[in-house]
Scaffold this active site. Sequence first.
Site, PDB file in Angstrom:
ATOM      1  N   HIS A  98       0.851  -1.201   0.000  1.00  0.00           N
ATOM      2  CA  HIS A  98       0.000   0.000   0.000  1.00  0.00           C
ATOM      3  C   HIS A  98       0.877   1.238   0.000  1.00  0.00           C
ATOM      4  CE1 HIS A  98       0.697  -1.282   4.175  1.00  0.00           C
ATOM      5  NE2 HIS A  98       0.694   0.006   4.504  1.00  0.00           N
ATOM      6  N   HIS A 106       0.881   5.235   1.095  1.00  0.00           N
ATOM      7  CA  HIS A 106       0.246   6.284   1.887  1.00  0.00           C
ATOM      8  C   HIS A 106       0.351   7.583   1.081  1.00  0.00           C
ATOM      9  CE1 HIS A 106       0.525   4.053   5.847  1.00  0.00           C
ATOM     10  NE2 HIS A 106       1.475   3.421   5.180  1.00  0.00           N
TER      11      HIS A 106
HETATM   12  P1  5GP Z   1       1.791   0.420   7.353  1.00  0.00           P
HETATM   13  O1  5GP Z   1       2.378   0.747   8.695  1.00  0.00           O
HETATM   14  O2  5GP Z   1       1.551  -1.065   7.199  1.00  0.00           O
HETATM   15  O3  5GP Z   1       2.558   1.030   6.222  1.00  0.00           O
HETATM   16  O4  5GP Z   1       0.380   1.170   7.325  1.00  0.00           O
HETATM   17  C1  5GP Z   1      -0.836   0.546   7.599  1.00  0.00           C
HETATM   18  C2  5GP Z   1      -1.882   1.637   7.674  1.00  0.00           C
HETATM   19  O5  5GP Z   1      -3.149   1.042   7.656  1.00  0.00           O
HETATM   20  C3  5GP Z   1      -1.805   2.499   8.940  1.00  0.00           C
HETATM   21  O6  5GP Z   1      -1.596   3.848   8.572  1.00  0.00           O
HETATM   22  C4  5GP Z   1      -3.137   2.267   9.622  1.00  0.00           C
HETATM   23  O7  5GP Z   1      -3.670   3.425  10.221  1.00  0.00           O
HETATM   24  C5  5GP Z   1      -4.014   1.781   8.484  1.00  0.00           C
HETATM   25  N1  5GP Z   1      -5.056   0.864   8.886  1.00  0.00           N
HETATM   26  C6  5GP Z   1      -4.897  -0.235   9.672  1.00  0.00           C
HETATM   27  N2  5GP Z   1      -6.076  -0.866   9.833  1.00  0.00           N
HETATM   28  C7  5GP Z   1      -6.990  -0.143   9.127  1.00  0.00           C
HETATM   29  C8  5GP Z   1      -8.400  -0.311   8.911  1.00  0.00           C
HETATM   30  O8  5GP Z   1      -9.037  -1.234   9.390  1.00  0.00           O
HETATM   31  N3  5GP Z   1      -8.998   0.623   8.126  1.00  0.00           N
HETATM   32  C9  5GP Z   1      -8.311   1.656   7.564  1.00  0.00           C
HETATM   33  N4  5GP Z   1      -9.022   2.509   6.813  1.00  0.00           N
HETATM   34  N5  5GP Z   1      -6.996   1.839   7.752  1.00  0.00           N
HETATM   35  C10 5GP Z   1      -6.344   0.947   8.526  1.00  0.00           C
END
Ligand code: 5GP
Length: 137
Positions: A97, A99
Amino acid sequence: MNIFEKIIAREIPATIVYEDGDTLAFMDIGPIIKGHTLVIPKTCYDPVTETPDEVLAKLMLVCKRIAAAQIKGLGADGSNIIQNNGSAAGQVVPHIHFHVIPRFEGDGHRWNWNAKKYDSPAEMEKLAAKIREGLAG
Ligand code: 5GP
């Protein structure tokens, strides 16, 4: 199923801003800056090094559209586009993903961009040589 696959399958709710046959973009529930949007492929790949080139290209085009929409729609002055790989890099959800984080002049957010120094030009060159080796291999 990871949490993003559940969002894709509509098993859990998400606030979707864009969808096409391959891609979904939705609001991050924990925004760094309000408007923070996640862009994901509908097929799970992880990490970036295991993601097909055409999928990455498509994701980046959608990121570009989201960043433009944050400028036009939210009045953002800029954006950060970030992609984490592995727990060492702070990745939590094992589904690639991006951001897309809108930035506003004076929004007060500061990255902990703790820039270091190489011990010497030779140290930098040694590491560069290893990366070149990796590129060649
Ligand atoms: P990572 O740290 O893996 O790059 O980012 C994961 C992102 O997913 C985080 O910014 C977190 O806030 C978001 N996230 C985690 N669970 C959920 C969810 O259930 N719904 C949404 N909309 N975002 C989520």
